[in-house]
Enzyme design. Sequence first.
Site, PDB file in Angstrom:
ATOM      1  N   CYS A 114      39.827  40.511  38.881  1.00 50.98           N
ATOM      2  CA  CYS A 114      40.555  40.664  40.137  1.00 50.98           C
ATOM      3  C   CYS A 114      42.062  40.776  39.880  1.00 50.98           C
ATOM      4  CB  CYS A 114      40.257  39.499  41.083  1.00 50.98           C
ATOM      5  SG  CYS A 114      41.215  37.994  40.776  1.00 50.98           S
ATOM      6  N   HIS A 147      41.395  35.757  45.037  1.00 50.00           N
ATOM      7  CA  HIS A 147      40.526  35.560  43.874  1.00 50.00           C
ATOM      8  C   HIS A 147      39.142  35.053  44.292  1.00 50.00           C
ATOM      9  CE1 HIS A 147      38.860  34.119  40.105  1.00 50.00           C
ATOM     10  NE2 HIS A 147      38.664  32.959  40.705  1.00 50.00           N
ATOM     11  N   ASP A 189      27.493  34.376  55.110  1.00 49.74           N
ATOM     12  CA  ASP A 189      28.887  34.156  55.506  1.00 49.74           C
ATOM     13  C   ASP A 189      29.222  32.695  55.285  1.00 49.74           C
ATOM     14  OD1 ASP A 189      29.623  32.592  58.324  1.00 49.74           O
ATOM     15  OD2 ASP A 189      27.512  33.133  58.123  1.00 49.74           O
ATOM     16  N   ASP A 247      29.896  35.620  65.760  1.00 51.81           N
ATOM     17  CA  ASP A 247      28.985  34.507  66.006  1.00 51.81           C
ATOM     18  C   ASP A 247      29.109  34.126  67.476  1.00 51.81           C
ATOM     19  OD1 ASP A 247      27.355  32.341  65.861  1.00 51.81           O
ATOM     20  OD2 ASP A 247      28.561  31.217  64.430  1.00 51.81           O
ATOM     21  N   CYS A 278      37.193  37.273  34.897  1.00 50.95           N
ATOM     22  CA  CYS A 278      37.372  37.927  36.196  1.00 50.95           C
ATOM     23  C   CYS A 278      38.339  39.101  36.077  1.00 50.95           C
ATOM     24  CB  CYS A 278      37.879  36.912  37.223  1.00 50.95           C
ATOM     25  SG  CYS A 278      38.152  37.612  38.878  1.00 50.95           S
ATOM     26  N   CYS A 338      43.771  37.479  38.587  1.00 51.19           N
ATOM     27  CA  CYS A 338      43.504  37.113  37.191  1.00 51.19           C
ATOM     28  C   CYS A 338      44.180  38.066  36.215  1.00 51.19           C
ATOM     29  CB  CYS A 338      41.999  37.070  36.943  1.00 51.19           C
ATOM     30  SG  CYS A 338      41.185  35.693  37.798  1.00 51.19           S
TER      31      CYS A 338
END
Length: 374
Positions: A308, A337, A268, A95, A306, A311
């Site tokens: 991931c 997560h 973003d 940015d 989830c 989890c």
Amino acid sequence: MSTMHRFEVQAADGATGARAGVFHTAHGPVLTPVFMPVGTRATVKGMTPESLEALGVQVVLANAYHLFLRPGADLVAEAGGLHAFTNWKRAILTDSGGFQIFSLADTLKLDDDGVIFRSIVDGAWHRWTPEDNVRIQEQLGADIIMQLDQCPPYPAEEAFVAEAVRRSAAWAKRCWAAHAREDQALFGIVQGGLYQHLRRESIERLGEIGFPGYGIGGYSVGEPHELMLESLAEVGALLPADRPRYLMGVGNPTTIVQAIALGVDMFDCVLPTRTARLGTAFSSEGRLNLRNARFARDFGPLDPACSCPVCRSYSRAYLRHLVNVKEMLGAILLTTHNLHFVLDLVRRAREAIVAGEYAAFVRAWMESPGANDY
């Protein structure tokens, strides 16, 4: 426009404006829609490059303002650019830092030639022209860089926003003229607040230049959510169909789902990572405040829906303990997560677009238990 930075629309959902595409960069193709974690100071807090790659992150953000102040663009260039400096092998977007500068209005001096601002590090004054800003971003070496623009706050008088649109368009031309690195894609930024005629003017002015992609700035700065979506719908329809559209600073899962339906390709935000450091997890049930006593003896997974690593391996009770005793592992696990949650949401959105089922995907999300909690 360099052929390196071409954007291909691979699928479009007939019932919405959603599309699945690929944007080509010097560090590989980026499949869209895409969520890009924010690494303001050349690091996504609590995450190694290897852990980000394991999550499937395609693009990481860094901020030219903060890296200009520390460690300095010269030093990053000496290290071989951000990719070498950070050991990140995939795409990077920087940015311009304009949002950070204009958010510090009490330390700002502005004219058509550029902006003078005071460092948040040592109080020293610095002057940036659009040409200075491009030079700094070329030294940093990101794959995608953003023009220097003026981002007006909300609310703001129409005359003030009109002047920001005019100035940002003039700076866009100067950024384009100054940009020399063919391995970088320079994006223009649409401004105009909630004044639709100013949004249209901004798009027309930027379209004369022919950027390979367009940031959509000036949203998520305090305006009512529904008004933002109404304005965004027209902006998405007016931007070129063969260029990526990047909604800057938006990471709310429900807003992402809605904005994809309006034709947005890139997102973003610090929201997933910042809320993680504050002890809050995203979940299919909505936001979970792990400081809450109800999790003290909850030995189930953080989010049963989830997949991931967090989890699969850690209980709510343990995560609550880490948060309450302020162990850094708690922030790391919740960041892992939360990023997975948003990345997986966008991945599933892309699959729905390719299958021609995005309208049903939106309905299912909006009817889910957690949709209104974001």
